[in-house]
Design an enzyme around this catalytic site. Structure first.
Site, mmCIF file in Angstrom:
data_model
loop_
_atom_site.group_PDB
_atom_site.id
_atom_site.type_symbol
_atom_site.label_atom_id
_atom_site.label_comp_id
_atom_site.label_asym_id
_atom_site.label_seq_id
_atom_site.Cartn_x
_atom_site.Cartn_y
_atom_site.Cartn_z
ATOM 1 N N ASP A 53 -0.023 4.024 0.871
ATOM 2 C CA ASP A 53 -0.381 4.812 2.062
ATOM 3 C C ASP A 53 0.353 4.356 3.314
ATOM 4 O OD1 ASP A 53 -2.101 6.160 0.438
ATOM 5 O OD2 ASP A 53 -3.925 5.265 1.233
ATOM 6 N N HIS B 216 -1.889 9.389 -9.762
ATOM 7 C CA HIS B 216 -1.369 8.045 -10.001
ATOM 8 C C HIS B 216 0.098 8.008 -10.399
ATOM 9 C CE1 HIS B 216 -5.656 7.235 -9.889
ATOM 10 N NE2 HIS B 216 -5.351 5.980 -9.674
ATOM 11 N N ARG C 31 -0.049 28.082 -7.256
ATOM 12 C CA ARG C 31 -0.236 27.084 -8.300
ATOM 13 C C ARG C 31 -0.392 25.714 -7.628
ATOM 14 N NH1 ARG C 31 -0.792 31.105 -10.688
ATOM 15 N NH2 ARG C 31 -0.011 31.707 -12.752
ATOM 16 N N THR D 39 0.846 -1.184 0.000
ATOM 17 C CA THR D 39 0.000 0.000 0.000
ATOM 18 C C THR D 39 0.882 1.235 0.000
ATOM 19 O OG1 THR D 39 -1.432 1.394 1.376
ATOM 20 C CG2 THR D 39 -0.271 -0.344 2.507
#
EC number: 2.7.1.11
Length: 359
Positions: free
Chosen positions: A141, A283, A277, A139
Protein backbone atom coordinates in the site's frame (compact mmCIF):
# COMPACT_ATOMS: atom_id res chain seq x y z
CA UNK A 1 32.40 -10.32 20.64
CA UNK A 2 30.55 -11.69 17.63
CA UNK A 3 27.12 -10.13 17.29
CA UNK A 4 24.10 -12.36 16.88
CA UNK A 5 21.14 -10.66 15.22
CA UNK A 6 17.66 -11.91 14.48
CA UNK A 7 15.47 -11.09 11.51
CA UNK A 8 11.75 -11.63 10.99
CA UNK A 9 9.04 -10.82 8.48
CA UNK A 10 5.68 -9.72 9.87
CA UNK A 11 2.28 -8.83 8.46
CA UNK A 12 1.17 -9.54 4.91
CA UNK A 13 3.72 -10.89 2.46
CA UNK A 14 4.91 -9.01 -0.59
CA UNK A 15 7.55 -9.21 -3.31
CA UNK A 16 11.09 -8.36 -2.22
CA UNK A 17 11.16 -9.83 1.29
CA UNK A 18 13.68 -12.53 0.41
CA UNK A 19 15.91 -9.94 -1.24
CA UNK A 20 16.00 -8.10 2.11
CA UNK A 21 16.91 -11.31 3.95
CA UNK A 22 19.72 -12.05 1.53
CA UNK A 23 21.19 -8.56 1.81
CA UNK A 24 21.12 -8.64 5.62
CA UNK A 25 22.77 -12.06 5.79
CA UNK A 26 25.48 -11.32 3.24
CA UNK A 27 26.41 -7.94 4.74
CA UNK A 28 26.24 -9.07 8.36
CA UNK A 29 28.14 -12.33 7.91
CA UNK A 30 30.61 -11.61 5.14
CA UNK A 31 31.49 -8.02 6.04
CA UNK A 32 30.87 -7.91 9.80
CA UNK A 33 31.52 -11.48 10.90
CA UNK A 34 28.15 -11.68 12.67
CA UNK A 35 25.63 -14.51 12.94
CA UNK A 36 22.10 -14.06 11.60
CA UNK A 37 19.14 -16.01 12.99
CA UNK A 38 15.96 -16.20 10.94
CA UNK A 39 12.81 -16.15 13.10
CA UNK A 40 9.91 -18.18 11.74
CA UNK A 41 6.38 -16.79 11.32
CA UNK A 42 7.15 -13.37 12.77
CA UNK A 43 6.71 -13.02 16.52
CA UNK A 44 5.03 -16.45 16.60
CA UNK A 45 8.47 -18.03 16.20
CA UNK A 46 9.68 -16.26 19.34
CA UNK A 47 6.64 -17.47 21.28
CA UNK A 48 7.21 -21.10 20.32
CA UNK A 49 9.05 -23.43 22.71
CA UNK A 50 11.61 -24.29 21.66
CA UNK A 51 11.93 -21.04 19.75
CA UNK A 52 11.24 -21.62 16.05
CA UNK A 53 14.27 -20.20 14.26
CA UNK A 54 17.21 -21.14 12.06
CA UNK A 55 20.72 -19.94 11.43
CA UNK A 56 20.88 -18.30 8.01
CA UNK A 57 23.93 -19.49 6.11
CA UNK A 58 25.40 -17.00 3.61
CA UNK A 59 26.20 -19.84 1.23
CA UNK A 60 22.52 -20.61 0.84
CA UNK A 61 21.66 -16.97 0.17
CA UNK A 62 21.96 -17.37 -3.60
CA UNK A 63 20.58 -15.06 -6.25
CA UNK A 64 17.54 -17.35 -6.46
CA UNK A 65 16.20 -15.44 -3.45
CA UNK A 66 16.27 -12.19 -5.41
CA UNK A 67 13.67 -13.62 -7.76
CA UNK A 68 11.58 -15.50 -5.23
CA UNK A 69 8.29 -14.09 -3.98
CA UNK A 70 6.88 -14.49 -0.48
CA UNK A 71 9.20 -15.04 2.46
CA UNK A 72 11.24 -18.17 3.20
CA UNK A 73 10.87 -17.41 6.92
CA UNK A 74 7.08 -17.33 6.82
CA UNK A 75 4.96 -14.52 8.22
CA UNK A 76 1.67 -13.84 9.94
CA UNK A 77 -0.76 -10.95 10.24
CA UNK A 78 -2.65 -12.55 13.13
CA UNK A 79 -1.85 -13.24 16.74
CA UNK A 80 -0.97 -9.91 18.37
CA UNK A 81 1.17 -11.08 21.33
CA UNK A 82 -0.42 -8.42 23.55
CA UNK A 83 -3.89 -9.85 22.84
CA UNK A 84 -3.24 -13.36 21.56
CA UNK A 85 -6.45 -15.21 20.59
CA UNK A 86 -6.91 -18.55 22.35
CA UNK A 87 -8.95 -21.55 21.23
CA UNK A 88 -11.75 -20.81 23.69
CA UNK A 89 -12.25 -17.32 22.29
CA UNK A 90 -10.58 -15.18 24.94
CA UNK A 91 -7.27 -13.31 24.54
CA UNK A 92 -4.13 -13.39 26.67
CA UNK A 93 -1.01 -11.26 26.87
CA UNK A 94 1.94 -13.33 25.63
CA UNK A 95 4.35 -10.45 25.12
CA UNK A 96 6.77 -11.67 27.78
CA UNK A 97 7.07 -14.98 25.93
CA UNK A 98 8.26 -13.11 22.84
CA UNK A 99 10.79 -11.17 24.90
CA UNK A 100 11.98 -14.36 26.59
CA UNK A 101 12.40 -15.98 23.17
CA UNK A 102 14.70 -13.11 22.16
CA UNK A 103 16.72 -13.70 25.34
CA UNK A 104 16.90 -17.46 24.84
CA UNK A 105 18.45 -16.97 21.41
CA UNK A 106 21.03 -14.57 22.84
CA UNK A 107 20.22 -11.90 20.29
CA UNK A 108 21.99 -8.55 20.34
CA UNK A 109 19.40 -6.97 18.03
CA UNK A 110 16.48 -7.84 15.79
CA UNK A 111 15.53 -6.54 12.36
CA UNK A 112 11.79 -6.44 11.79
CA UNK A 113 10.45 -6.21 8.22
CA UNK A 114 6.88 -4.98 8.38
CA UNK A 115 4.25 -2.30 7.95
CA UNK A 116 2.65 0.14 10.35
CA UNK A 117 0.71 -2.45 12.33
CA UNK A 118 3.71 -4.74 12.72
CA UNK A 119 5.98 -1.87 13.74
CA UNK A 120 3.59 -0.70 16.44
CA UNK A 121 3.63 -4.17 17.98
CA UNK A 122 7.38 -4.71 17.55
CA UNK A 123 8.21 -1.32 19.00
CA UNK A 124 5.97 -1.92 22.00
CA UNK A 125 7.76 -5.25 22.59
CA UNK A 126 11.15 -3.56 22.24
CA UNK A 127 10.21 -0.84 24.72
CA UNK A 128 8.83 -3.34 27.23
CA UNK A 129 11.75 -5.76 27.03
CA UNK A 130 14.64 -3.47 26.24
CA UNK A 131 15.15 -5.12 22.84
CA UNK A 132 17.34 -3.52 20.18
CA UNK A 133 15.06 -3.05 17.17
CA UNK A 134 15.67 -1.82 13.63
CA UNK A 135 12.78 -1.67 11.14
CA UNK A 136 12.62 -2.17 7.38
CA UNK A 137 9.40 -0.91 5.73
CA UNK A 138 7.41 -3.23 3.53
CA UNK A 139 3.86 -2.64 2.39
CA UNK A 140 2.28 -2.88 -1.03
CA UNK A 141 0.00 0.00 0.00
CA UNK A 142 3.02 2.31 0.48
CA UNK A 143 1.24 4.05 3.35
CA UNK A 144 4.08 4.14 5.90
CA UNK A 145 5.16 7.65 6.77
CA UNK A 146 8.57 9.26 6.24
CA UNK A 147 9.61 6.97 3.37
CA UNK A 148 8.88 7.58 -0.28
CA UNK A 149 8.80 3.87 -1.07
CA UNK A 150 8.37 0.61 0.83
CA UNK A 151 9.40 -2.88 -0.26
CA UNK A 152 6.67 -4.54 -2.34
CA UNK A 153 4.80 -1.48 -3.59
CA UNK A 154 6.50 -1.15 -6.95
CA UNK A 155 5.85 -4.77 -7.89
CA UNK A 156 2.19 -4.47 -6.88
CA UNK A 157 1.84 -1.45 -9.17
CA UNK A 158 3.55 -3.35 -11.98
CA UNK A 159 1.14 -6.28 -11.63
CA UNK A 160 -1.88 -3.94 -11.68
CA UNK A 161 -0.50 -2.11 -14.70
CA UNK A 162 0.03 -5.37 -16.56
CA UNK A 163 -3.56 -6.33 -15.75
CA UNK A 164 -4.77 -3.13 -17.41
CA UNK A 165 -2.54 -3.86 -20.39
CA UNK A 166 -4.25 -7.22 -20.76
CA UNK A 167 -7.77 -5.96 -20.12
CA UNK A 168 -7.65 -3.17 -22.71
CA UNK A 169 -7.54 -5.36 -25.86
CA UNK A 170 -10.37 -7.61 -24.69
CA UNK A 171 -12.39 -4.56 -23.65
CA UNK A 172 -11.97 -3.10 -27.15
CA UNK A 173 -12.81 -6.43 -28.78
CA UNK A 174 -16.13 -6.75 -26.96
CA UNK A 175 -17.21 -3.10 -26.50
CA UNK A 176 -16.94 -3.36 -22.72
CA UNK A 177 -16.17 -1.34 -19.63
CA UNK A 178 -13.56 -3.22 -17.62
CA UNK A 179 -13.45 -2.59 -13.87
CA UNK A 180 -10.24 -3.56 -12.10
CA UNK A 181 -10.30 -3.81 -8.29
CA UNK A 182 -6.85 -3.51 -6.72
CA UNK A 183 -5.59 -3.69 -3.15
CA UNK A 184 -5.27 -0.61 -0.97
CA UNK A 185 -6.45 -1.07 2.62
CA UNK A 186 -6.09 2.56 3.70
CA UNK A 187 -4.53 4.33 0.73
CA UNK A 188 -5.07 4.52 -3.01
CA UNK A 189 -1.44 4.57 -4.15
CA UNK A 190 -1.64 1.33 -6.18
CA UNK A 191 -4.83 2.36 -7.96
CA UNK A 192 -3.50 5.83 -8.72
CA UNK A 193 -0.10 4.79 -10.05
CA UNK A 194 -1.36 1.80 -12.02
CA UNK A 195 -4.26 3.82 -13.39
CA UNK A 196 -1.91 6.44 -14.79
CA UNK A 197 0.58 3.89 -16.13
CA UNK A 198 -2.13 1.67 -17.60
CA UNK A 199 -4.22 4.35 -19.25
CA UNK A 200 -7.32 4.13 -17.07
CA UNK A 201 -10.26 6.43 -17.77
CA UNK A 202 -11.51 6.45 -14.17
CA UNK A 203 -9.60 6.01 -10.91
CA UNK A 204 -11.50 5.69 -7.65
CA UNK A 205 -9.51 5.97 -4.41
CA UNK A 206 -10.57 6.33 -0.76
CA UNK A 207 -8.95 9.76 -0.44
CA UNK A 208 -11.30 11.39 -3.00
CA UNK A 209 -15.09 11.22 -2.64
CA UNK A 210 -16.93 10.27 -5.81
CA UNK A 211 -20.41 10.22 -7.28
CA UNK A 212 -21.51 7.49 -9.66
CA UNK A 213 -23.28 10.06 -11.84
CA UNK A 214 -19.88 11.62 -12.54
CA UNK A 215 -18.33 8.25 -13.30
CA UNK A 216 -21.23 7.35 -15.60
CA UNK A 217 -20.95 10.72 -17.33
CA UNK A 218 -17.29 9.98 -18.06
CA UNK A 219 -18.21 6.63 -19.63
CA UNK A 220 -20.96 8.26 -21.72
CA UNK A 221 -18.54 10.96 -22.86
CA UNK A 222 -16.07 8.31 -24.03
CA UNK A 223 -18.85 6.69 -26.06
CA UNK A 224 -19.79 10.00 -27.67
CA UNK A 225 -16.20 10.49 -28.71
CA UNK A 226 -16.36 7.21 -30.61
CA UNK A 227 -14.35 4.91 -28.36
CA UNK A 228 -16.00 1.55 -27.66
CA UNK A 229 -14.29 0.63 -24.37
CA UNK A 230 -13.24 2.09 -21.04
CA UNK A 231 -11.02 1.11 -18.13
CA UNK A 232 -11.93 1.79 -14.49
CA UNK A 233 -9.56 1.16 -11.57
CA UNK A 234 -10.91 1.11 -8.02
CA UNK A 235 -9.06 0.60 -4.73
CA UNK A 236 -10.59 -2.05 -2.46
CA UNK A 237 -11.11 0.43 0.41
CA UNK A 238 -13.35 2.74 -1.64
CA UNK A 239 -16.82 2.82 0.00
CA UNK A 240 -20.18 2.88 -1.70
CA UNK A 241 -21.69 6.25 -2.57
CA UNK A 242 -23.40 6.29 0.82
CA UNK A 243 -20.06 5.78 2.57
CA UNK A 244 -20.50 2.13 3.51
CA UNK A 245 -17.37 -0.05 3.31
CA UNK A 246 -17.65 -3.16 1.13
CA UNK A 247 -16.24 -6.16 2.98
CA UNK A 248 -16.26 -9.94 3.01
CA UNK A 249 -16.42 -12.12 6.11
CA UNK A 250 -13.99 -15.03 6.16
CA UNK A 251 -14.04 -18.22 8.21
CA UNK A 252 -13.40 -17.22 11.80
CA UNK A 253 -15.32 -13.97 11.45
CA UNK A 254 -12.52 -11.78 10.09
CA UNK A 255 -13.68 -9.05 7.72
CA UNK A 256 -11.55 -7.81 4.81
CA UNK A 257 -12.20 -5.35 2.03
CA UNK A 258 -13.49 -6.76 -1.22
CA UNK A 259 -16.42 -6.32 -3.57
CA UNK A 260 -16.38 -2.64 -4.45
CA UNK A 261 -15.43 -3.54 -8.02
CA UNK A 262 -18.68 -5.47 -8.46
CA UNK A 263 -20.66 -2.61 -6.91
CA UNK A 264 -19.16 -0.09 -9.33
CA UNK A 265 -19.62 -2.46 -12.27
CA UNK A 266 -23.31 -3.08 -11.56
CA UNK A 267 -24.04 0.60 -11.02
CA UNK A 268 -22.29 1.57 -14.24
CA UNK A 269 -24.14 -1.08 -16.23
CA UNK A 270 -27.47 0.15 -14.90
CA UNK A 271 -26.68 3.84 -15.45
CA UNK A 272 -25.02 3.68 -18.88
CA UNK A 273 -26.27 0.47 -20.47
CA UNK A 274 -22.68 -0.58 -21.01
CA UNK A 275 -21.60 -4.19 -20.80
CA UNK A 276 -19.26 -4.39 -17.82
CA UNK A 277 -16.85 -6.98 -16.45
CA UNK A 278 -14.90 -7.07 -13.19
CA UNK A 279 -11.41 -8.35 -12.39
CA UNK A 280 -10.30 -8.54 -8.77
CA UNK A 281 -6.52 -8.85 -8.56
CA UNK A 282 -6.35 -9.63 -4.86
CA UNK A 283 -3.24 -11.50 -3.76
CA UNK A 284 -1.78 -11.59 -7.26
CA UNK A 285 -0.34 -8.20 -6.30
CA UNK A 286 1.54 -9.73 -3.37
CA UNK A 287 2.98 -12.82 -5.03
CA UNK A 288 5.48 -13.50 -7.76
CA UNK A 289 8.99 -12.23 -8.43
CA UNK A 290 9.82 -8.66 -7.36
CA UNK A 291 10.58 -6.20 -10.11
CA UNK A 292 13.99 -4.56 -10.47
CA UNK A 293 13.21 -1.51 -8.33
CA UNK A 294 11.88 -3.60 -5.44
CA UNK A 295 14.98 -5.79 -5.56
CA UNK A 296 17.24 -2.75 -5.44
CA UNK A 297 15.33 -0.99 -2.65
CA UNK A 298 15.11 -4.21 -0.64
CA UNK A 299 18.84 -4.78 -0.75
CA UNK A 300 19.69 -1.16 0.00
CA UNK A 301 17.42 -1.31 3.05
CA UNK A 302 18.94 -4.59 4.22
CA UNK A 303 22.51 -3.31 4.05
CA UNK A 304 21.62 -0.07 5.81
CA UNK A 305 19.77 -1.91 8.61
CA UNK A 306 22.94 -3.85 9.41
CA UNK A 307 24.92 -0.60 9.44
CA UNK A 308 22.45 0.88 11.94
CA UNK A 309 22.99 -2.06 14.29
CA UNK A 310 26.76 -1.64 14.02
CA UNK A 311 26.36 2.06 14.86
CA UNK A 312 24.16 1.26 17.85
CA UNK A 313 21.19 3.17 16.39
CA UNK A 314 18.00 1.44 17.48
CA UNK A 315 14.31 2.23 17.47
CA UNK A 316 14.94 3.41 13.92
CA UNK A 317 13.44 2.51 10.54
CA UNK A 318 15.37 2.68 7.28
CA UNK A 319 13.67 4.89 4.71
CA UNK A 320 14.07 6.14 1.15
CA UNK A 321 14.12 9.91 0.65
CA UNK A 322 15.59 12.01 -2.14
CA UNK A 323 17.19 9.02 -3.89
CA UNK A 324 19.08 7.79 -0.84
CA UNK A 325 18.62 5.58 2.21
CA UNK A 326 18.29 7.32 5.56
CA UNK A 327 16.94 6.31 8.98
CA UNK A 328 13.95 7.76 10.80
CA UNK A 329 12.12 7.22 14.08
CA UNK A 330 9.88 4.14 14.01
CA UNK A 331 7.37 5.99 16.17
CA UNK A 332 7.19 8.95 13.81
CA UNK A 333 6.92 6.70 10.76
CA UNK A 334 3.89 4.90 12.20
CA UNK A 335 2.26 8.12 13.36
CA UNK A 336 2.38 9.74 9.92
CA UNK A 337 0.29 7.62 7.57
CA UNK A 338 1.12 8.37 3.93
CA UNK A 339 -2.16 8.41 2.03
CA UNK A 340 -2.66 9.91 -1.41
CA UNK A 341 -2.56 13.70 -1.42
CA UNK A 342 -5.61 14.87 -3.42
CA UNK A 343 -3.59 17.95 -4.41
CA UNK A 344 -0.38 16.03 -5.04
CA UNK A 345 1.63 15.57 -8.23
CA UNK A 346 0.13 12.25 -9.34
CA UNK A 347 -3.48 13.35 -8.86
CA UNK A 348 -2.68 16.55 -10.77
CA UNK A 349 -1.05 14.48 -13.51
CA UNK A 350 -4.08 12.19 -13.79
CA UNK A 351 -6.46 15.12 -14.02
CA UNK A 352 -4.25 16.67 -16.67
CA UNK A 353 -4.59 13.47 -18.69
CA UNK A 354 -8.37 13.63 -18.48
CA UNK A 355 -8.71 10.80 -15.98
CA UNK A 356 -11.83 11.11 -13.83
CA UNK A 357 -11.90 10.60 -10.06
CA UNK A 358 -15.68 10.77 -10.04
CA UNK A 359 -15.70 14.02 -8.04
Amino acid sequence: MTKRIGILTSGGDCAGLNAVLRAVVLHATSNKGWEVIGLHQGTAGLMARPVSAERLDPYTMTTVLLRQGGTVLGTTNRGDPFAFPMADGHSVDRSEEVIEGYRQLGLDAVIGIGGDGSFKILRRLAQQGGLNLVGIPKTIDNDLGLTEISVGHDTAVQVATEALDRLQPTAASHDRVMVLEVMGRDAGHIALSAGIAGGADVILIPEISYRMERVAAKIDDIKRQGRNFALVVVAEAVPTESGEPVTRIHVGGKATYGGIGHYVSERLAAMTGAETRVTVLGHLQRGGPPDARDRIIAQAFGVHAVDLIEAGKFDRMVAWQNRRVIDVSILEATEHSQVVDPKGTLVHTARGLGISFGD
